[in-house]
Scaffold this motif. Structure first.
Motif, mmCIF file in Angstrom:
data_model
loop_
_atom_site.group_PDB
_atom_site.id
_atom_site.type_symbol
_atom_site.label_atom_id
_atom_site.label_comp_id
_atom_site.label_asym_id
_atom_site.label_seq_id
_atom_site.Cartn_x
_atom_site.Cartn_y
_atom_site.Cartn_z
ATOM 1 N N GLY A 1 0.617 -1.140 0.000
ATOM 2 C CA GLY A 1 0.000 0.000 0.000
ATOM 3 C C GLY A 1 0.707 1.307 0.000
ATOM 4 O O GLY A 1 0.324 2.150 0.777
ATOM 5 N N LYS A 2 1.675 1.550 -0.876
ATOM 6 C CA LYS A 2 2.326 2.857 -0.931
ATOM 7 C C LYS A 2 1.427 3.914 -1.561
ATOM 8 O O LYS A 2 1.560 5.087 -1.259
ATOM 9 N N ASN A 3 0.541 3.519 -2.439
ATOM 10 C CA ASN A 3 -0.296 4.467 -3.170
ATOM 11 C C ASN A 3 -1.673 4.646 -2.544
ATOM 12 O O ASN A 3 -2.575 5.136 -3.194
ATOM 13 N N THR A 5 -4.495 6.341 -0.287
ATOM 14 C CA THR A 5 -4.808 7.649 0.283
ATOM 15 C C THR A 5 -5.356 7.452 1.689
ATOM 16 O O THR A 5 -5.670 6.329 2.102
ATOM 17 N N GLN A 6 -5.511 8.538 2.423
ATOM 18 C CA GLN A 6 -6.095 8.461 3.768
ATOM 19 C C GLN A 6 -7.527 7.950 3.690
ATOM 20 O O GLN A 6 -7.978 7.194 4.545
#
Length: 100
Positions: A1-3, A5-6
């Motif tokens: 999950g590097k990409n 968003t919050q």
């Protein structure tokens, strides 16, 4: 999950409909033979491993148990070869060795 968003991090999936309420369990110090017996008799695909306080510590799958069985068969063959290569002498009168 590097990409992620919050907003993505705040999402969740409700999986309780797919969970077993009372899964089959085995204690962490139980023998592999007992686990194998449970898989065969109950037709299990997985077995939850728990500690003495009933906390989950792992899962055994049918695939992992099959691998363990293969290793056991290899060890059994090695043990038979070793037993055939060793001469056992019975020093105790009346004692029957498993190799006699």
């Amino acid at each position: 999950g590097k990409n992620l968003t919050q907003e993505d991090m705040n999402k969740y999936i409700h999986i309780s409909h797919y969970l077993q309420i009372a899964p089959h369990i085995i204690l962490g110090h139980a023998s592999a033979e007992r686990a194998y017996e449970m898989f065969r008799c109950l037709g299990l695909r997985s077995l939850l491993v728990i500690d003495k306080k009933f906390r989950p510590i792992g899962i055994i799958t049918r695939h992992e148990l099959a691998l363990l069985e293969e290793l056991g068969e290899e060890e059994h063959i090695k043990d038979e070869q070793l037993a055939d290569s060793i001469v056992y002498t019975n020093l105790t009168p009346g004692f029957k060795s498993q190799f006699e």
